[in-house]
Design a protein around this motif. Sequence first.
Motif, short mmCIF file in Angstrom:
data_model
loop_
_atom_site.label_atom_id
_atom_site.label_comp_id
_atom_site.label_asym_id
_atom_site.label_seq_id
_atom_site.Cartn_x
_atom_site.Cartn_y
_atom_site.Cartn_z
N UNK A 281 0.83 -1.00 -0.06
CA UNK A 281 -0.02 0.04 -0.08
C UNK A 281 0.88 1.15 0.01
N UNK A 282 0.41 2.26 -0.52
CA UNK A 282 1.19 3.69 -0.55
C UNK A 282 1.76 4.02 0.70
N UNK A 283 1.01 3.83 1.69
CA UNK A 283 1.69 4.31 3.14
C UNK A 283 2.95 3.64 3.35
N UNK A 284 3.11 2.36 3.04
CA UNK A 284 4.39 1.65 3.40
C UNK A 284 5.24 1.86 2.32
N UNK A 285 5.02 1.91 1.06
CA UNK A 285 5.79 2.23 -0.04
C UNK A 285 6.37 3.36 -0.02
N UNK A 286 5.81 4.51 0.77
CA UNK A 286 6.50 5.90 0.77
C UNK A 286 7.70 5.68 1.64
N UNK A 287 7.88 4.63 2.36
CA UNK A 287 9.46 4.50 2.97
C UNK A 287 10.36 4.29 2.01
N UNK A 288 10.12 3.82 0.76
CA UNK A 288 11.08 3.09 -0.18
C UNK A 288 11.52 4.46 -1.20
N UNK A 289 10.89 5.45 -1.10
CA UNK A 289 11.00 6.71 -2.08
C UNK A 289 12.43 7.01 -2.27
N UNK A 290 13.27 7.24 -0.97
CA UNK A 290 14.63 7.71 -1.17
C UNK A 290 15.38 6.63 -1.75
N UNK A 291 15.17 5.49 -1.49
CA UNK A 291 16.07 4.39 -2.14
C UNK A 291 15.61 4.38 -3.58
N UNK A 292 14.29 4.55 -3.99
CA UNK A 292 13.80 4.51 -5.47
C UNK A 292 14.49 5.42 -6.01
N UNK A 293 14.69 6.67 -5.36
CA UNK A 293 15.20 7.99 -6.21
C UNK A 293 16.69 7.81 -6.50
N UNK A 294 17.35 7.21 -5.36
CA UNK A 294 18.84 6.79 -5.45
C UNK A 294 19.07 5.87 -6.72
N UNK A 295 18.37 4.86 -6.76
CA UNK A 295 18.46 4.07 -7.93
C UNK A 295 18.18 4.32 -9.00
N UNK A 296 16.97 5.03 -9.17
CA UNK A 296 16.86 6.03 -10.61
C UNK A 296 17.82 6.77 -10.98
N UNK A 297 18.54 7.64 -10.00
CA UNK A 297 19.83 8.48 -10.38
C UNK A 297 20.70 7.77 -11.04
N UNK A 298 21.17 6.30 -10.42
CA UNK A 298 22.22 5.70 -10.90
C UNK A 298 21.94 4.96 -12.25
N UNK A 299 20.58 4.74 -12.49
CA UNK A 299 20.18 4.14 -13.57
C UNK A 299 20.37 5.11 -14.90
N UNK A 300 19.93 6.19 -14.60
CA UNK A 300 20.27 7.54 -15.60
C UNK A 300 21.54 7.72 -15.77
N UNK A 301 22.30 7.89 -14.66
CA UNK A 301 23.70 7.87 -14.78
C UNK A 301 24.35 6.85 -15.42
N UNK A 302 24.14 5.79 -15.66
CA UNK A 302 24.78 4.63 -16.50
C UNK A 302 24.35 4.80 -17.94
N UNK A 303 23.15 5.17 -18.14
CA UNK A 303 22.50 5.54 -19.37
C UNK A 303 23.23 6.45 -20.04
N UNK A 304 23.51 7.52 -19.57
CA UNK A 304 24.12 8.54 -20.22
C UNK A 304 25.41 8.44 -20.42
N UNK A 305 26.31 7.70 -19.33
CA UNK A 305 27.71 7.49 -19.48
C UNK A 305 27.92 6.54 -20.86
#
Length: 430
Positions: A124-148
Amino acid sequence: MSGTAVLPGDVARRVIDPHAYAQWDGLLDTFDAIRAETPVAKVQPDTPGLFEPFWLVTSYDDVMRISKDNATFLNNPRPVVFSFNQAIEFSRAATGSNMLVDSLVVFDAPIHPKYRKLTQEWFMPRNLAQLEDELRALAARTVDRMLEQGPEVDFVKEVSGPYPLRVVMQILGVPPADEFRMQMLTQQLFGGQDKDLSGSGMENMTPEQVVQIVAGAVQTFEDYFAALAEDRRRNPTDDVASVIANALVDGQPLPPRDMAGYYIIVATAGHDTTSASTAGAMQALARDPGQYARVRADGSLLPGIVEEAIRWTSPVQHFMRTAAEDVEIGGQHVKKGDWLMINYVAANHDPAQFPDPRRFDAARSPNRHLAFGAGAHQCLGLHLARLEMRILFEAILDRVAAVEPAGEAKRASSTFVGGLKTLPLKFTPA
C-alpha cells in the motif's frame, strides 16, 4: 452452434499466435475488426484436440464486467492463462494441477482473499512511501549509467529492464548477485514462446517444447525460493520474503507449492510488466518530440505518462476465466463451464472507451484502463509500479533534453506477458 459468433480460422489463429503479438499494429487491426463485428466470439481449434474452445472478449465494458464478477467468472479449474491441451496435460502430470505455478492469480475465493491479505498492506502507498529515497537513488544511478553509455543505448537492456528488477529483488531480499539469474528465469517463464527470450534459439517451438522450457524455469525458481524461505524462517527481516515465509493462513503455514507460487508471482510479475510499460512510454515519447518537450516542461503531466504507458502497452495481455453458471455477455449465451479469454490489449484499445486509442496521450483523461485488472484480482503491485515509473521518469525528464529512435524496436512473441524486448534510442543530455 446455431446463432453463435465463431471466428474464422485464420483470425482465430492470430488470437493465439505469439508471433502475432510481436506485430503490434497488425494485432490491433485484428482486435478492432473482431470488436466491431463480434465483441464476444467463439475461438475453436482448426486441429482437433489442440486446445479447448473459448470465448474471446474484446470490448472494454465486457472485460470490465467479467473482471469484477469473480463469483460468475472463475480463475479455476482451468488454467488462468491460455494453454494448449498438451501443456495442461504436462502440468497435471508434473504437479497434479492444471498450472505449473499455483499463485495468487490462480486462486478463487475463499483462498484468494486470505492469501492476498498476507502482503497487501506491504504494497500500500503508506508503506511504499518509505522506499522513495531508495528508489530515487536507484533511478539516479540508472540514468547515470544510461548517459555514460550514450548517446545511443538499448533502453530495455540498460534502463527499463534492470531498474524494476532491482526494486523487486530488494523488496524480496534477493541479493544483487542473483538478479541476472532471476531475469533470465522470468524471460523463460513469460517469454517461452520467443526464441530470443527463452534462450532456445528455436524459431518455431511446439507447445510441448515451450512448456518444457517454462517447467524448467519454474523448478529452478522453486528450488531457489525454498532455500530463501528457509533462511527467512531462521533469520526473519523486514522484506516480503520474510512475510511469505512466516505467514499463517487459518493457523497453518502456506503449503510449499503455494509458497513457491507466491514468491514466483512477486518476483516475476513485479518487474517484467513495469519494464514493458516503461519501455513503451519511452518509445512513444521518442516518436513524438513535441509531446516529450511538453511533459518535460509540465510536471503535472507526469502521472499521465505513467497511466497512459500502462494502458498503451497493456503488458499483461490476457487472462482466462471459466463461467460458473449460464450467462449472457456481449449478446452471446455463455454456458456454465465455458472458457473465456478477457483480452486486455483489445479492451484498452476500445475506441468506445478511449478516443483515438492508438495515440499515446499523456494528458488523456479519463483513463480508466484495465491493464491492472479490476475487482478482487486487481494487481497487488499497482501502487509500486506507479511509484517506480513516476520516480524514474522524473529522473529522465530532469536530465535528458530530447530523445529519438536510433533503430528498430522489437516486441516479444508472447500471448501472455508482452512488451518491447529491444528499444534503441538516442539521448541528448540536458
